[in-house]
Design an enzyme around this catalytic site. Sequence first.
Site, PDB file in Angstrom:
ATOM      1  N   HIS A   1       0.856  -1.184   0.000  1.00 48.66           N
ATOM      2  CA  HIS A   1       0.000   0.000   0.000  1.00 48.66           C
ATOM      3  C   HIS A   1       0.889   1.229   0.000  1.00 48.66           C
ATOM      4  O   HIS A   1       1.938   1.225   0.639  1.00 48.66           O
ATOM      5  CB  HIS A   1      -0.898  -0.002   1.246  1.00 48.66           C
ATOM      6  CG  HIS A   1      -2.048   0.923   1.129  1.00 48.66           C
ATOM      7  ND1 HIS A   1      -1.957   2.253   1.442  1.00 48.66           N
ATOM      8  CD2 HIS A   1      -3.320   0.713   0.696  1.00 48.66           C
ATOM      9  CE1 HIS A   1      -3.128   2.823   1.225  1.00 48.66           C
ATOM     10  NE2 HIS A   1      -3.968   1.920   0.771  1.00 48.66           N
TER      11      HIS A   1
ATOM     12  N   ASP B   1      -8.017  -5.377   0.166  1.00 46.81           N
ATOM     13  CA  ASP B   1      -8.535  -6.196  -0.938  1.00 46.81           C
ATOM     14  C   ASP B   1      -8.173  -7.664  -0.817  1.00 46.81           C
ATOM     15  O   ASP B   1      -8.696  -8.486  -1.574  1.00 46.81           O
ATOM     16  CB  ASP B   1      -7.984  -5.670  -2.274  1.00 46.81           C
ATOM     17  CG  ASP B   1      -8.566  -4.321  -2.595  1.00 46.81           C
ATOM     18  OD1 ASP B   1      -9.776  -4.165  -2.407  1.00 46.81           O
ATOM     19  OD2 ASP B   1      -7.817  -3.434  -3.006  1.00 46.81           O
TER      20      ASP B   1
HETATM   21  N1  ACO Z   1       4.237  -7.494  -4.844  1.00 43.33           N
HETATM   22  C1  ACO Z   1       5.582  -7.461  -5.000  1.00 43.33           C
HETATM   23  N2  ACO Z   1       6.357  -6.351  -4.839  1.00 43.33           N
HETATM   24  C2  ACO Z   1       5.728  -5.215  -4.493  1.00 43.33           C
HETATM   25  C3  ACO Z   1       4.332  -5.164  -4.296  1.00 43.33           C
HETATM   26  C4  ACO Z   1       3.575  -6.356  -4.476  1.00 43.33           C
HETATM   27  N3  ACO Z   1       2.258  -6.365  -4.309  1.00 43.33           N
HETATM   28  N4  ACO Z   1       3.974  -3.899  -3.964  1.00 43.33           N
HETATM   29  C5  ACO Z   1       5.099  -3.187  -3.951  1.00 43.33           C
HETATM   30  N5  ACO Z   1       6.172  -3.971  -4.275  1.00 43.33           N
HETATM   31  C6  ACO Z   1       7.569  -3.570  -4.320  1.00 43.33           C
HETATM   32  C7  ACO Z   1       7.866  -2.801  -5.595  1.00 43.33           C
HETATM   33  O1  ACO Z   1       8.324  -3.637  -6.632  1.00 43.33           O
HETATM   34  C8  ACO Z   1       8.922  -1.823  -5.118  1.00 43.33           C
HETATM   35  O2  ACO Z   1      10.153  -2.508  -5.089  1.00 43.33           O
HETATM   36  P1  ACO Z   1      11.517  -1.690  -5.392  1.00 43.33           P
HETATM   37  O3  ACO Z   1      11.624  -0.668  -4.294  1.00 43.33           O
HETATM   38  O4  ACO Z   1      12.561  -2.751  -5.305  1.00 43.33           O
HETATM   39  O5  ACO Z   1      11.372  -1.077  -6.743  1.00 43.33           O
HETATM   40  C9  ACO Z   1       8.538  -1.508  -3.687  1.00 43.33           C
HETATM   41  O6  ACO Z   1       7.778  -2.652  -3.239  1.00 43.33           O
HETATM   42  C10 ACO Z   1       7.683  -0.271  -3.530  1.00 43.33           C
HETATM   43  O7  ACO Z   1       6.605  -0.373  -4.425  1.00 43.33           O
HETATM   44  P2  ACO Z   1       5.958   0.866  -5.174  1.00 43.33           P
HETATM   45  O8  ACO Z   1       5.229   0.405  -6.403  1.00 43.33           O
HETATM   46  O9  ACO Z   1       6.979   1.938  -5.353  1.00 43.33           O
HETATM   47  O10 ACO Z   1       4.925   1.346  -4.083  1.00 43.33           O
HETATM   48  P3  ACO Z   1       3.653   2.215  -4.357  1.00 43.33           P
HETATM   49  O11 ACO Z   1       3.372   2.893  -3.091  1.00 43.33           O
HETATM   50  O12 ACO Z   1       3.833   3.068  -5.570  1.00 43.33           O
HETATM   51  O13 ACO Z   1       2.531   1.131  -4.708  1.00 43.33           O
HETATM   52  C11 ACO Z   1       0.690  -0.306  -4.621  1.00 43.33           C
HETATM   53  C12 ACO Z   1       1.504   0.752  -3.884  1.00 43.33           C
HETATM   54  C13 ACO Z   1       0.260   0.218  -6.013  1.00 43.33           C
HETATM   55  C14 ACO Z   1      -0.595  -0.596  -3.846  1.00 43.33           C
HETATM   56  C15 ACO Z   1       1.551  -1.590  -4.779  1.00 43.33           C
HETATM   57  O14 ACO Z   1       1.916  -2.071  -3.515  1.00 43.33           O
HETATM   58  C16 ACO Z   1       0.840  -2.667  -5.573  1.00 43.33           C
HETATM   59  O15 ACO Z   1       0.872  -2.650  -6.816  1.00 43.33           O
HETATM   60  N6  ACO Z   1       0.145  -3.635  -4.883  1.00 43.33           N
HETATM   61  C17 ACO Z   1      -0.609  -4.659  -5.546  1.00 43.33           C
HETATM   62  C18 ACO Z   1      -1.947  -4.091  -6.002  1.00 43.33           C
HETATM   63  C19 ACO Z   1      -2.902  -3.876  -4.852  1.00 43.33           C
HETATM   64  O16 ACO Z   1      -3.092  -4.740  -3.997  1.00 43.33           O
HETATM   65  N7  ACO Z   1      -3.567  -2.696  -4.856  1.00 43.33           N
HETATM   66  C20 ACO Z   1      -4.574  -2.347  -3.857  1.00 43.33           C
HETATM   67  C21 ACO Z   1      -4.127  -1.178  -3.047  1.00 43.33           C
HETATM   68  S1  ACO Z   1      -5.297  -0.875  -1.761  1.00 43.33           S
HETATM   69  C22 ACO Z   1      -6.542  -0.079  -2.472  1.00 43.33           C
HETATM   70  O17 ACO Z   1      -6.446   0.592  -3.460  1.00 43.33           O
HETATM   71  C23 ACO Z   1      -7.844  -0.214  -1.870  1.00 43.33           C
END
Ligand code: ACO
Length: 434
Positions: A311, A369
């Site tokens: 998140h 979720d």
């Molecule tokens: N699986 C694997 N790796 C992940 C995940 C994941 N679900 N989420 C983040 N990471 C990693 C990224 O690859 C990144 O790694 P790095 O630093 O080595 O490049 C690091 O963690 C940070 O991730 P970001 O994408 O920069 O974090 P951001 O805050 O932009 O993204 C998000 C948050 C979009 C929710 C992300 O965690 C994700 O895509 N999760 C899966 C989708 C999801 O469950 N969305 C629902 C969110 S809750 C809602 O909207 C109600």
Amino acid sequence: MTVTPTRTVTLTDDATGKSWKLPVLPGTVGPDVIDVRKLYTDTGMFTYDPGYTSTGSCESAITYIDGEQGILLHRGYPIEQLADKSNFLEVAYLLQYGELPNEKERDDWVKHITYHTMVHEQLISFYNGFRRDAHPMAIMCGVVGALSAFYHDSIDIHDERQREIACHRLIAKMPTLAAMAFKYDRGQPFVYPQNSLSYAENFLYMCNSVPAEPYKINPILARAMDKIFILHADHEQNASTSTVRLASSSGANPFACIAAGITSLWGPAHGGANEAVLKMLMEIGTKDKIPEIIRRAKDKNDTFRLMGFGHRVYKNYDPRAKVMRETCYEVLSELGIKNDPLLETAMELERIALQDEYFVQKKLYPNVDFYSGIILRAMGFPMSMFTVLFALARTAGWVAHWQEQLREPDSKIGRPRQLYTGAAARDYVSIEKR
Ligand code: ACO
């Protein structure tokens, strides 16, 4: 702006030695913010923050999140207490007006919302214009925007009373519109709302009843539905809420603004994640496939992410996910579903991920979720409806933010700037010389 600065920070240009003092604004709780509103006028420079990871876009008194601690408060009240003791319409009132209602306020509010549950009969032709296999979110984007073509008497954003009626209409009509999208998908007749029922009961009734036989509402499932709505009601300046605010900043009408929020919510990185989680759990199928999925999620060269994990704000267990997990157990037990393979896969995936160095180090925890899809599927909703239910509930938050923004005296049209890296000025070249 109601906040006065308490101190300043100094910004220094190392090349010229020039420096500027920037005011620092304190919130009630949470990090202070540096006020950069005069930065461009004073320095000729903008800030650069794609994805707004360090940018506060507005002042708000609705919802507070402490992502490190895993705390979510609506108007100061913890989400766990609201989910346990309140109900969705009361939470919607709280978001809208800032305080829990007394008995009279609650009764009036419920009466207003209930009064508006029906939709204009002609709106039915909108549904019939969609292909049968249309995604219900595609239908919702269309029909919610189309409300502005039907309710001309509540689109004057400068009229406080019209704004209030628009909020009543949106909260009241979303379950009806969502249930109609569901029925259209099933090929069943639309069911009119039944105003003697509660908000969640009425939604289940409109989705699950058919004219051919009586329908009995299961109170445990209705309570679970209501809890799911509470857990999704608001989440401060997320992508869809910020989209509603941005659309509204131009003076767009309320129905158009909420339709914009729905489009933003649809994406798999936001509200579409619950659908993506279930698809992922189905693809995993059996527990022995989990290590491979975890390997893929960690692989930098693989675009796959563990859906329902991570998140932008929470760097701890999402407090909504805890309530959702408990609700999941309640629903499966009520429905007599023992040993649900999807739940077992989800729990094992969570267990393994929470011990894995990659997820621990990046503070990636289950979000709201992760378990919601399992509950909704058990309750008989197809995956395509999951994000629609999210949109239904989030409407309470969207309209509260919409009202808050319109009441802000120094509100401006949202207009971010950019770091331009394209071509500098050059002369047009006629086609024969290119
Ligand atoms: N699986 C694997 N790796 C992940 C995940 C994941 N679900 N989420 C983040 N990471 C990693 C990224 O690859 C990144 O790694 P790095 O630093 O080595 O490049 C690091 O963690 C940070 O991730 P970001 O994408 O920069 O974090 P951001 O805050 O932009 O993204 C998000 C948050 C979009 C929710 C992300 O965690 C994700 O895509 N999760 C899966 C989708 C999801 O469950 N969305 C629902 C969110 S809750 C809602 O909207 C109600």
